[in-house]
Design a protein around this motif. Structure first.
Motif, short mmCIF file in Angstrom:
data_model
loop_
_atom_site.label_atom_id
_atom_site.label_comp_id
_atom_site.label_asym_id
_atom_site.label_seq_id
_atom_site.Cartn_x
_atom_site.Cartn_y
_atom_site.Cartn_z
N ASP A 183 18.34 40.83 65.08
CA ASP A 183 17.97 42.02 64.32
C ASP A 183 17.02 42.84 65.18
O ASP A 183 16.53 42.37 66.21
CB ASP A 183 17.30 41.63 63.00
N PHE A 184 16.77 44.08 64.78
CA PHE A 184 15.87 44.95 65.53
C PHE A 184 14.86 45.57 64.58
O PHE A 184 15.17 45.85 63.41
CB PHE A 184 16.65 46.05 66.26
N ARG A 204 9.86 48.09 59.81
CA ARG A 204 10.79 47.26 59.06
C ARG A 204 12.01 46.99 59.91
O ARG A 204 12.38 47.80 60.77
CB ARG A 204 11.19 47.95 57.75
N PRO A 205 12.72 45.88 59.68
CA PRO A 205 13.93 45.59 60.45
C PRO A 205 15.10 46.46 59.99
O PRO A 205 15.11 47.01 58.88
CB PRO A 205 14.20 44.11 60.16
N VAL A 206 16.09 46.56 60.86
CA VAL A 206 17.27 47.38 60.57
C VAL A 206 17.98 46.85 59.33
O VAL A 206 18.47 47.63 58.50
CB VAL A 206 18.21 47.38 61.79
N SER A 207 18.06 45.54 59.16
CA SER A 207 18.79 44.96 58.03
C SER A 207 18.16 45.34 56.69
O SER A 207 18.84 45.27 55.66
CB SER A 207 18.84 43.44 58.17
N ASP A 208 16.88 45.72 56.66
CA ASP A 208 16.24 46.12 55.41
C ASP A 208 16.37 47.61 55.14
O ASP A 208 16.16 48.04 54.00
CB ASP A 208 14.74 45.78 55.46
N ALA A 212 24.52 46.61 54.73
CA ALA A 212 24.83 45.47 55.62
C ALA A 212 25.81 45.86 56.72
O ALA A 212 25.62 45.50 57.89
CB ALA A 212 25.40 44.33 54.78
N GLU A 213 26.84 46.62 56.38
CA GLU A 213 27.86 46.97 57.38
C GLU A 213 27.28 47.89 58.46
O GLU A 213 27.51 47.69 59.66
CB GLU A 213 29.02 47.66 56.66
N ALA A 214 26.51 48.90 58.04
CA ALA A 214 25.91 49.83 59.01
C ALA A 214 24.85 49.12 59.85
O ALA A 214 24.73 49.38 61.05
CB ALA A 214 25.31 51.03 58.29
#
Length: 273
Positions: A183-184, A204-208, A212-214
């Motif tokens: 994650d980034f 914050r991380p990208v996943s938050d 989810a797909e983007a």
């Protein structure tokens, strides 16, 4: 004989564009064109100035389907509508009277049709884009990145001078890998990108911050840029930040003090900079 034209000065009624033998009555009424088997009546006036009048189109309802010569503005590939003389429609056949009344069939009402499921949303994806095809504002950032690396494989984050790339800052993000690049993390985020995300992204991380797909697509591209150590141009389609649209993304690797890839400077060319 002078050329004859329709009273509407934009319409040709009997010019040489129709290319066949014509029958004109004494009062300049066009009666029949043998070549295309078209016949009818078109009241005309006379004029010599047909260079302007006959250009491009007819407006007479009877003769408009006939083709025009190329020198009068017609299209060579246009085919004549009438291949033969129009024939009258056949008379309808009489319907025989019913001898006996047919038995009435009772049809039960069918069950209501189940509406089809809504179409699946388009998949967020990216494809490589040549760095020579990126927008001009992204090219300014790329040129600055090449200038400050000074012979190294890539510059450090502190080498980037935002005063020299002021136009790019609203669309810039500084990304740092988490858990080996799984994650980034948003270390910095320009206001144009943050408005598209719809929430505060730092830190914050990208996943938050993304669906989810983007997030999976963005993390994969960031990871590929960090592993290769090379700048990457991408054309992103169907990202939730711009539904149904596309935008250009420029990823530039940055090193730590030891020269190893440590961060990614992401430029996302979204509206609102």
């Amino acid at each position: 004989m002078t050329h004859a034209f329709a009273k509407d000065s934009r319409a040709c009624a009997a010019c040489v564009s129709w290319g066949g033998d014509r029958a004109l009555s004494d009062d300049n009424t066009l009666v029949h064109v043998d070549r295309y088997s078209a016949e009818g009546e078109c009241r005309t006036a006379t004029s010599q100035d047909y260079r302007k009048v006959t250009r491009s189109y007819h407006t007479c309802a009877t003769w408009a389907p006939l083709p025009m010569l190329k020198k009068h503005g017609g299209r060579p590939e246009r085919q004549p509508v009438f291949a033969s003389r129009p024939t009258p429609a056949p008379a309808p056949k009489p319907v025989p009277e019913a001898v006996a009344a047919a038995p009435v069939r009772v049809v039960t009402a069918a069950a209501p049709a189940v509406p089809p499921p809504p179409p699946a949303p388009p998949v967020c994806r990216s494809e490589p884009l040549d760095l020579e095809q990126i927008p001009q504002i992204a090219s300014l950032l790329y040129v600055h990145w090449r200038r400050v690396r000074r012979g190294r494989a890539m510059p450090e984050a502190r080498d980037i001078d935002t005063a020299q790339i002021r136009e790019c800052v609203p669309r810039l993000c500084l990304m740092e890998p988490l858990r080996g690049g799984e994650d980034f993390l948003y270390r910095a985020c320009g206001r144009a990108v943050q408005r598209r995300i719809g929430q505060r992204a730092v830190p914050r991380p990208v996943s938050d911050c993304h669906p989810a797909e983007a997030a999976a697509r963005f993390n994969a591209d960031l990871r590929a840029c960090l592993e290769s150590g090379e700048p990457r141009g991408l054309l992103v389609r169907d990202d939730p930040m711009l539904p149904g649209a596309r935008f250009v993304e420029l990823l530039l690797p940055l090193s730590d003090e030891d020269g190893r890839p440590a961060r990614v400077l992401a430029f996302r060319h979204v509206p609102g900079g």
